[in-house]
Scaffold this motif. Sequence first.
Motif, PDB file in Angstrom:
ATOM      1  N   GLY A  15       0.811  -1.207   0.000  1.00  0.00           N
ATOM      2  CA  GLY A  15       0.000   0.000   0.000  1.00  0.00           C
ATOM      3  C   GLY A  15       0.845   1.259   0.000  1.00  0.00           C
ATOM      4  O   GLY A  15       2.025   1.250  -0.377  1.00  0.00           O
ATOM      5  N   SER A  39       2.174  -9.501  -1.861  1.00  0.00           N
ATOM      6  CA  SER A  39       1.030  -8.793  -2.424  1.00  0.00           C
ATOM      7  C   SER A  39       0.072  -9.822  -2.997  1.00  0.00           C
ATOM      8  O   SER A  39       0.427 -10.570  -3.916  1.00  0.00           O
ATOM      9  CB  SER A  39       1.474  -7.816  -3.516  1.00  0.00           C
ATOM     10  OG  SER A  39       0.364  -7.173  -4.107  1.00  0.00           O
ATOM     11  N   ARG A 163     -11.467   3.897   3.328  1.00  0.00           N
ATOM     12  CA  ARG A 163     -10.195   3.200   3.487  1.00  0.00           C
ATOM     13  C   ARG A 163     -10.121   2.668   4.911  1.00  0.00           C
ATOM     14  O   ARG A 163     -10.820   3.163   5.811  1.00  0.00           O
ATOM     15  CB  ARG A 163      -9.008   4.117   3.196  1.00  0.00           C
ATOM     16  CG  ARG A 163      -8.946   5.367   4.075  1.00  0.00           C
ATOM     17  CD  ARG A 163      -7.733   6.200   3.779  1.00  0.00           C
ATOM     18  NE  ARG A 163      -7.519   7.223   4.795  1.00  0.00           N
ATOM     19  CZ  ARG A 163      -6.338   7.747   5.076  1.00  0.00           C
ATOM     20  NH1 ARG A 163      -5.264   7.344   4.416  1.00  0.00           N
ATOM     21  NH2 ARG A 163      -6.212   8.668   6.006  1.00  0.00           N
TER      22      ARG A 163
END
Length: 353
Positions: A15, A39, A163
């Motif tokens: 991120g 990831s 988020r």
Amino acid sequence: MSASPRLGVGLVGNGMAARVFHAPYIAACTGLDLRAVVSRRAEAELPLPGLARVPDIVDLLDDPAIDLVVIATPSATHAQLAQQALDAGKHVVVDKPFTLDLASAQDLVARAKRANRVVTAFHNRRGDADFLAIEAAIAAGEIGRVVHFESHFDRFRPKVRERWREDGSEGSGVWFDLGPHLVDQALCLFGAPEAVSADIAALREGGRSDDYAHVTLHYPQLRAILHAGMCVAGGEPRFRVHGTGGSLLKNGIDPQEAQSVAGMRPGDPDWGRDPEPLVRFDGEGARHETPLPRGCQERFYEDVAAACRGEKPVAVSGEDIVLVQAVIEAARTASRTGQRVALAEVLEEAGRK
């Protein structure tokens, strides 16, 4: 004399923190070699070209070429992932907050000590240009004995974004996000406080996690105010410091995060240069301006590399980690109860668990 071998690094998370801070700072460190990123999204772009993508931390931990694991995932996952990495014999860097509670932080520090491995928290903002200037001015006695210290991380983001940092989940909120930086810098300057009082709240329309934190660290002859707000247009001064011989004032935020987002990297000519001066008012009220030293957040990883090689103790020590976590926890308790919380009581309670 031959150069020390480069340590293999695996980064867990892909991120903003990985792309803006960890990957470029690791790449700038001559003693480290970033080799792989965990990831799960195969279509996601990795933070640097040429890196291996692995789908799970287990794949990273099984790789003998990985010496150091960096945890840059959502806050609620930090403790478990760091424990896995330590148990696999790796050195570990954990992004802030180190953990969500003091007991977990103490457990990880103890595990690392037993395993003779480095575990540390990513307190990169010890390398902020303005903090370095404030630290030097206080140490030199430029304003006498400090009696009042204010440190602000303020932003203007009046709308809640979709988020994890703002969704109300465990580990979300501005205090877990920015509080560790504010606390660590204050502890570097003044050591552990006697007590903590706090007001931590969600003030924005539709806010599901705290977006306002006003925390006071109580020392015998000093008050240190740590503040973070998300509805501050124009911003407050980053630092206000008042002493028996004058005052210090610094406007504007350290530029290194914005520089990295814009594609600048450590070693570039203007990296870490903050155009705002440190302003000092002397006892007669006269104004003095001093240019800031160059910021150097990337030095965090130079220090980590040296510690992993056994050349010196890690700068952000286990004791530092535990104290920061104790203050974070004390502030949350103080805000919930409306009472001033003695730091010694927080540490004693954690020791009984």
